[in-house]
Design an enzyme around this catalytic site. Structure first.
Site, PDB file in Angstrom:
ATOM      1  N   MET A  81       0.854  -1.197   0.000  1.00 25.66           N
ATOM      2  CA  MET A  81       0.000   0.000   0.000  1.00 25.66           C
ATOM      3  C   MET A  81       0.888   1.245   0.000  1.00 25.66           C
ATOM      4  O   MET A  81       0.430   2.335   0.359  1.00 25.66           O
ATOM      5  CB  MET A  81      -0.930  -0.013   1.219  1.00 25.66           C
ATOM      6  CG  MET A  81      -1.872  -1.222   1.205  1.00 25.66           C
ATOM      7  SD  MET A  81      -3.401  -0.960   2.108  1.00 25.66           S
ATOM      8  CE  MET A  81      -2.795  -0.604   3.723  1.00 25.66           C
ATOM      9  N   GLY A  82       2.142   1.085  -0.411  1.00 21.75           N
ATOM     10  CA  GLY A  82       3.049   2.227  -0.471  1.00 21.75           C
ATOM     11  C   GLY A  82       3.583   2.603   0.897  1.00 21.75           C
ATOM     12  O   GLY A  82       3.558   1.796   1.826  1.00 21.75           O
ATOM     13  N   LEU A 135       6.716   3.017   1.496  1.00 15.91           N
ATOM     14  CA  LEU A 135       7.660   1.898   1.559  1.00 15.91           C
ATOM     15  C   LEU A 135       8.767   2.146   2.586  1.00 15.91           C
ATOM     16  O   LEU A 135       9.286   3.253   2.706  1.00 15.91           O
ATOM     17  CB  LEU A 135       8.274   1.671   0.173  1.00 15.91           C
ATOM     18  CG  LEU A 135       7.250   1.399  -0.941  1.00 15.91           C
ATOM     19  CD1 LEU A 135       7.966   1.182  -2.273  1.00 15.91           C
ATOM     20  CD2 LEU A 135       6.354   0.209  -0.619  1.00 15.91           C
ATOM     21  N   HIS A 161       9.493  -3.404   3.396  1.00 16.66           N
ATOM     22  CA  HIS A 161       9.162  -3.628   1.976  1.00 16.66           C
ATOM     23  C   HIS A 161      10.436  -3.893   1.163  1.00 16.66           C
ATOM     24  O   HIS A 161      10.431  -4.728   0.258  1.00 16.66           O
ATOM     25  CB  HIS A 161       8.454  -2.398   1.391  1.00 16.66           C
ATOM     26  CG  HIS A 161       7.130  -2.099   2.022  1.00 16.66           C
ATOM     27  ND1 HIS A 161       6.919  -0.984   2.799  1.00 16.66           N
ATOM     28  CD2 HIS A 161       5.950  -2.770   1.995  1.00 16.66           C
ATOM     29  CE1 HIS A 161       5.662  -0.974   3.208  1.00 16.66           C
ATOM     30  NE2 HIS A 161       5.054  -2.035   2.748  1.00 16.66           N
ATOM     31  N   SER A 214       6.979  -0.355  10.334  1.00 17.56           N
ATOM     32  CA  SER A 214       5.605  -0.317   9.843  1.00 17.56           C
ATOM     33  C   SER A 214       5.345   1.087   9.323  1.00 17.56           C
ATOM     34  O   SER A 214       5.866   2.070   9.867  1.00 17.56           O
ATOM     35  CB  SER A 214       4.649  -0.612  11.006  1.00 17.56           C
ATOM     36  OG  SER A 214       3.351  -0.141  10.713  1.00 17.56           O
ATOM     37  N   SER A 215       4.518   1.173   8.278  1.00 20.88           N
ATOM     38  CA  SER A 215       4.181   2.497   7.746  1.00 20.88           C
ATOM     39  C   SER A 215       3.484   3.335   8.812  1.00 20.88           C
ATOM     40  O   SER A 215       3.537   4.563   8.786  1.00 20.88           O
ATOM     41  CB  SER A 215       3.253   2.355   6.541  1.00 20.88           C
ATOM     42  OG  SER A 215       3.808   1.459   5.627  1.00 20.88           O
ATOM     43  N   ARG A 216       2.817   2.665   9.751  1.00 22.81           N
ATOM     44  CA  ARG A 216       2.054   3.406  10.762  1.00 22.81           C
ATOM     45  C   ARG A 216       2.926   3.926  11.903  1.00 22.81           C
ATOM     46  O   ARG A 216       2.448   4.716  12.719  1.00 22.81           O
ATOM     47  CB  ARG A 216       0.911   2.536  11.300  1.00 22.81           C
ATOM     48  CG  ARG A 216      -0.192   2.358  10.251  1.00 22.81           C
ATOM     49  CD  ARG A 216      -1.357   1.537  10.739  1.00 22.81           C
ATOM     50  NE  ARG A 216      -2.487   1.618   9.845  1.00 22.81           N
ATOM     51  CZ  ARG A 216      -2.906   0.635   9.036  1.00 22.81           C
ATOM     52  NH1 ARG A 216      -2.268  -0.516   9.002  1.00 22.81           N
ATOM     53  NH2 ARG A 216      -3.956   0.802   8.267  1.00 22.81           N
TER      54      ARG A 216
HETATM   55  O1  PAF Z   1       0.056  -5.856   3.622  1.00 18.58           O
HETATM   56  C1  PAF Z   1      -0.403  -4.922   2.928  1.00 18.58           C
HETATM   57  O2  PAF Z   1       0.244  -3.896   2.712  1.00 18.58           O
HETATM   58  C2  PAF Z   1      -1.788  -5.063   2.327  1.00 18.58           C
HETATM   59  O3  PAF Z   1      -2.641  -5.733   3.188  1.00 18.58           O
HETATM   60  C3  PAF Z   1      -1.775  -5.718   0.945  1.00 18.58           C
HETATM   61  C4  PAF Z   1      -1.283  -7.144   1.010  1.00 18.58           C
HETATM   62  C5  PAF Z   1      -0.903  -4.917  -0.001  1.00 18.58           C
HETATM   63  C6  PAF Z   1      -3.193  -5.757   0.373  1.00 18.58           C
HETATM   64  O4  PAF Z   1      -3.707  -4.467   0.201  1.00 18.58           O
END
Ligand code: PAF
Length: 284
Positions: free
Chosen positions: A30-31, A33, A37, A185-187
């Protein structure tokens, strides 16, 4: 590196790669990154000849009241990360590309989505499995890469792939942590410095669990009580759940025996954070 904004373009790029004999690896994201990632991209680059990464903030996996609107979308920085890490195609679809005005077909994995995060985020996994099924159909990869931090997601996706006979392998890569143990984590970017400091207790509680099991404690409730004490040291931490479950069925266990997933979800300020460890006591 190519950026594909349409389903047609990503399909034709993958088709061309495949017709020249290349294996296709896929990293759905979901970007926003981060190093987690990047570790998935690195695994994909190592294992496959051609790597596709998708960036799509999937609206159907956010439950009402969650952070869909404010989820970070730093697209330029993300594209730079992809370029540097060796991605061949970044697929950046619009919501209109991914979902018809009225989407009537959903993928739902039963049972495995009733526990852990599924209890607190009703409909979340239906959104995840539906979008992953769509993305797998669009990209048609040989292998897709996911992070162990989202442990329940990996179990659910593997089950969907098996139950629906989808022709791809799922690879799960280890959780990437900061030096202080906090899972990336992005969050995490929603947190203040103090909250980030507090959040390190999540992994500390998991390490304590590992230590207890290694020194012979198997009683799940005893371990959970100890983990709860650790997390309660900081009033900013609101525990959503601490669960000890079978790593495959995700059923709650009374004793830590066999392959076991220990999973934690907390809220700290504006962020909901999850983390987990896998334990294998080697006997059942
Ligand atoms: O893990 C994630 O970032 C999301 O749940 C995914 C697998 C890209 C699905 O939107």
């Amino acid at each position: 590196m190519k950026v594909a904004k349409t389903i047609e373009l990503v399909r034709s790029l993958v088709k061309a790669a495949r017709s020249s004999g290349k294996t296709v690896g896929f990293v759905p994201t979901m970007g926003a990154l981060h190093t987690g990632h990047i570790s998935l991209i690195e695994a994909a680059v190592k294992q496959c000849d051609f790597v596709v990464l998708s960036i799509f903030v999937n609206p159907t996996q956010f439950v009402p009241g969650e952070d869909f609107e404010k989820y970070p979308r730093p697209i330029d920085a993300d594209l730079q990360v992809c370029e540097k890490a060796g991605v061949d195609v970044v697929f950046v679809p619009t919501t209109e590309q991914m979902y018809a005005a009225e989407n009537l077909t959903w993928v739902n994995v039963e049972k495995l989505t009733d526990t852990l995060c599924g209890r607190f985020r009703p409909g979340h996994f239906r959104g995840v499995t539906t979008v992953c099924a769509k993305l797998f159909n669009i990209v048609a990869p040989d292998v897709a890469f996911f992070g162990q931090k989202d442990a329940q997601q990996t179990v659910v996706i593997k089950r969907m792939v098996a139950d629906l006979n989808m022709p791809l392998d799922i690879v799960v890569c280890p959780t990437v942590r900061q030096n202080d143990g906090l899972a990336v984590s992005s969050r995490n970017q929603y947190l203040t410095d103090q909250q980030k400091q507090d959040a390190t207790l999540i992994y500390k509680s998991l390490q304590e669990c590992r230590q207890m099991v290694e020194t012979g404690t198997t009683e799940a409730q005893k371990i959970i009580t100890r983990m709860r004490q650790i997390l309660n040291r900081r009033p900013s931490i609101e525990i959503e759940y601490i669960s000890i479950v079978d790593a495959e069925t995700l059923r709650e266990l009374d004793r830590v025996v066999g392959r076991v997933l220990v999973a934690v979800a907390v809220k700290i300020g504006p962020a909901r954070l999850i983390d987990n460890i896998l334990l294998d006591t080697g006997k059942r």
